[in-house]
Design a protein around this motif. Structure first.
Motif, PDB file in Angstrom:
ATOM      1  N   MET A   6       0.854  -1.179   0.000  1.00  0.00           N
ATOM      2  CA  MET A   6       0.000   0.000   0.000  1.00  0.00           C
ATOM      3  C   MET A   6       0.893   1.233   0.000  1.00  0.00           C
ATOM      4  O   MET A   6       1.845   1.319   0.769  1.00  0.00           O
ATOM      5  CB  MET A   6      -0.909  -0.013   1.232  1.00  0.00           C
ATOM      6  N   LYS A   7       0.583   2.199  -0.860  1.00  0.00           N
ATOM      7  CA  LYS A   7       1.419   3.385  -0.997  1.00  0.00           C
ATOM      8  C   LYS A   7       0.849   4.529  -0.153  1.00  0.00           C
ATOM      9  O   LYS A   7      -0.302   4.930  -0.340  1.00  0.00           O
ATOM     10  CB  LYS A   7       1.517   3.798  -2.457  1.00  0.00           C
ATOM     11  N   ILE A   8       1.683   5.043   0.730  1.00  0.00           N
ATOM     12  CA  ILE A   8       1.281   6.094   1.657  1.00  0.00           C
ATOM     13  C   ILE A   8       2.166   7.315   1.456  1.00  0.00           C
ATOM     14  O   ILE A   8       3.399   7.206   1.453  1.00  0.00           O
ATOM     15  CB  ILE A   8       1.408   5.642   3.133  1.00  0.00           C
ATOM     16  N   GLU A  85       2.284  10.242  -8.344  1.00  0.00           N
ATOM     17  CA  GLU A  85       2.649   9.147  -7.444  1.00  0.00           C
ATOM     18  C   GLU A  85       1.523   8.144  -7.245  1.00  0.00           C
ATOM     19  O   GLU A  85       1.775   6.993  -6.891  1.00  0.00           O
ATOM     20  CB  GLU A  85       3.066   9.720  -6.074  1.00  0.00           C
ATOM     21  N   ARG A  86       0.270   8.591  -7.403  1.00  0.00           N
ATOM     22  CA  ARG A  86      -0.904   7.744  -7.260  1.00  0.00           C
ATOM     23  C   ARG A  86      -0.910   6.947  -5.950  1.00  0.00           C
ATOM     24  O   ARG A  86      -0.972   5.717  -5.943  1.00  0.00           O
ATOM     25  CB  ARG A  86      -1.031   6.816  -8.463  1.00  0.00           C
ATOM     26  N   PRO A  87      -0.846   7.654  -4.812  1.00  0.00           N
ATOM     27  CA  PRO A  87      -0.861   6.945  -3.532  1.00  0.00           C
ATOM     28  C   PRO A  87      -2.234   6.368  -3.214  1.00  0.00           C
ATOM     29  O   PRO A  87      -3.263   6.855  -3.712  1.00  0.00           O
ATOM     30  CB  PRO A  87      -0.508   8.060  -2.538  1.00  0.00           C
ATOM     31  N   VAL A 107      -7.285  11.051  -4.848  1.00  0.00           N
ATOM     32  CA  VAL A 107      -6.624  10.063  -3.991  1.00  0.00           C
ATOM     33  C   VAL A 107      -7.716   9.256  -3.291  1.00  0.00           C
ATOM     34  O   VAL A 107      -8.682   9.839  -2.773  1.00  0.00           O
ATOM     35  CB  VAL A 107      -5.713  10.760  -2.958  1.00  0.00           C
ATOM     36  N   PRO A 108      -7.620   7.930  -3.266  1.00  0.00           N
ATOM     37  CA  PRO A 108      -8.705   7.118  -2.718  1.00  0.00           C
ATOM     38  C   PRO A 108      -9.063   7.418  -1.258  1.00  0.00           C
ATOM     39  O   PRO A 108     -10.232   7.387  -0.888  1.00  0.00           O
ATOM     40  CB  PRO A 108      -8.169   5.688  -2.860  1.00  0.00           C
ATOM     41  N   TYR A 109      -8.039   7.726  -0.439  1.00  0.00           N
ATOM     42  CA  TYR A 109      -8.323   7.890   0.987  1.00  0.00           C
ATOM     43  C   TYR A 109      -7.417   8.966   1.577  1.00  0.00           C
ATOM     44  O   TYR A 109      -6.217   8.983   1.298  1.00  0.00           O
ATOM     45  CB  TYR A 109      -8.106   6.560   1.727  1.00  0.00           C
ATOM     46  N   ILE A 110      -8.008   9.842   2.393  1.00  0.00           N
ATOM     47  CA  ILE A 110      -7.264  10.938   3.010  1.00  0.00           C
ATOM     48  C   ILE A 110      -7.349  10.829   4.519  1.00  0.00           C
ATOM     49  O   ILE A 110      -8.445  10.805   5.090  1.00  0.00           O
ATOM     50  CB  ILE A 110      -7.815  12.309   2.556  1.00  0.00           C
TER      51      ILE A 110
END
Length: 370
Positions: A6-8, A85-87, A107-110
């Motif tokens: 998972m990219k953070i 970066e597409r985190p 971004v999917p989730y913040i």
């Protein structure tokens, strides 16, 4: 087949290493590198850049970023980074602009960590605005204490959006008597003196004036105490003048900013915090994990760290007389001070270790990714 990490992306605007920066460094040190690919977005001239890179974590350094939450000119640059970066998750620390840019970049989730107490609730309109802003630009808010969570709910944020994860710290080496004496001597300490210290920014919210007034009151009863004010800030000159005006300047050491602050935190006999509002207080925790009892104001999350009459004492905000009385009580009773210190160490290790904090944060990340 290797599971995709998972990219953070963490975003901080801080140029100095404050509470949020220390939170980040502890998280980075213990994060699970097999499950999470972590990068950090920082101002190019932040002191955190080198510290993060030293932990072998990539830094995306920004020329455009200012040290403030809302920074209009950084919006496009941040959105560009997030698109490139597409985190899976952007995790911000006070940066409203980064949250807005992350939403624009889809971004999917913040995530956002709230490192301080929420401001005064205000009227209904202000509460509704705050609630809507948090709902639109944060999917999960991490409060560093229950007190911070309560202050956010009072300010209008929906309770279900907030998770409490206590700040984490590391164990601190406990100095020998000789090491302690040598360290304190380097700051003007003398043989036979007790060391009472406060580690905090020299700013109004920390209320160092109450600390100095308490010091004066205690010195009227006993002279074998030196008070250490550790840190720097806009009020340093004013506080030095206040100590002189109170006639206690020779008993007060202003250390300025210390890079290895944990050494003096572990060398104290009693740690103090006199804040008017405090989210949790890392400096008190760091002294406690070294076996040092504490006296602190019952402000915000301090009561979640100091258990009155067990590992330290709580006093009312601004009550210098109560501060002097509790300090005197602990300094006059070696057995009580030792027992409180031992309990402080147990409490800190049970609840506030960095490894524990990191695992809880990562659990929230994984839940978001399901």
């Amino acid at each position: 087949m290797t599971e995709k990490r998972m990219k953070i992306l963490h975003v901080l605007t801080d140029r100095n290493i404050g509470g949020a920066g220390r939170w980040l460094l502890y998280y980075l040190k213990y994060h699970n590198r097999e499950k999470f690919a972590v990068q950090v977005v920082l101002p190019h001239d932040s002191l955190l850049v080198a510290a993060v890179q030293a932990l072998d974590v990539p830094v995306l350094a920004m020329e455009e970023m200012e040290d403030k939450s809302f920074d209009r000119k950084a919006f496009k640059a941040l959105a560009k980074i997030f698109r490139a970066e597409r985190p899976d998750i952007v995790h911000t620390h006070a940066s409203m602009t980064a949250r807005m840019a992350a939403r624009r970049a889809r971004v999917p989730y913040i995530f956002n960590t709230k490192h301080c107490m929420e401001g005064a609730p205000g009227g209904l309109a202000k509460k509704i605005l705050r609630r809507e802003i948090n709902a639109v630009f944060s999917d999960k808010i991490i409060a560093v204490s229950k007190a911070v969570r309560r202050s956010m709910i009072a300010g209008g944020t929906k309770p279900q959006e907030i998770a409490v994860v206590y700040n984490g710290i590391e164990r601190i080496p406990i100095p020998s008597a000789e090491e302690k004496a040598a360290l304190l001597s380097s700051f003007g300490g003398k043989a036979g003196e007790k060391a009472v210290g406060m580690v905090a920014r020299l700013e109004e919210v920390k209320d160092h004036e109450t600390f100095l007034l308490g010091a004066k009151r205690l010195l009227e009863k006993r002279k074998d105490v030196r008070f250490y004010i550790v840190g720097d800030g806009s009020l340093r000159k004013q506080l030095e003048q206040k100590a002189a005006a109170l006639g206690i300047r020779e008993h007060v050491t202003f250390t300025g900013f210390l890079q290895d602050v944990e050494k003096i935190e572990a060398a104290l006999d009693i740690a103090v915090i006199t804040s008017k509002a405090e989210a949790l207080c890392l400096s008190i925790l760091e002294s406690m994990i070294a076996g040092i009892p504490a006296v602190g104001t019952d402000s915000g999350g301090v009561a979640e760290v100091i258990r009155h009459g067990e590992n330290g004492f709580l006093i009312p905000v601004g009550d210098s007389d109560a501060l002097a009385e509790r300090l005197d009580e602990l300094l006059a009773d070696d057995a009580k001070r030792s027992a409180f210190g031992a309990q402080a160490k147990r409490d800190a290790e049970a609840t506030f270790l960095a490894e524990q904090m990191t695992r809880k944060i990562e659990k929230l990340y994984l839940e978001a990714g399901k």
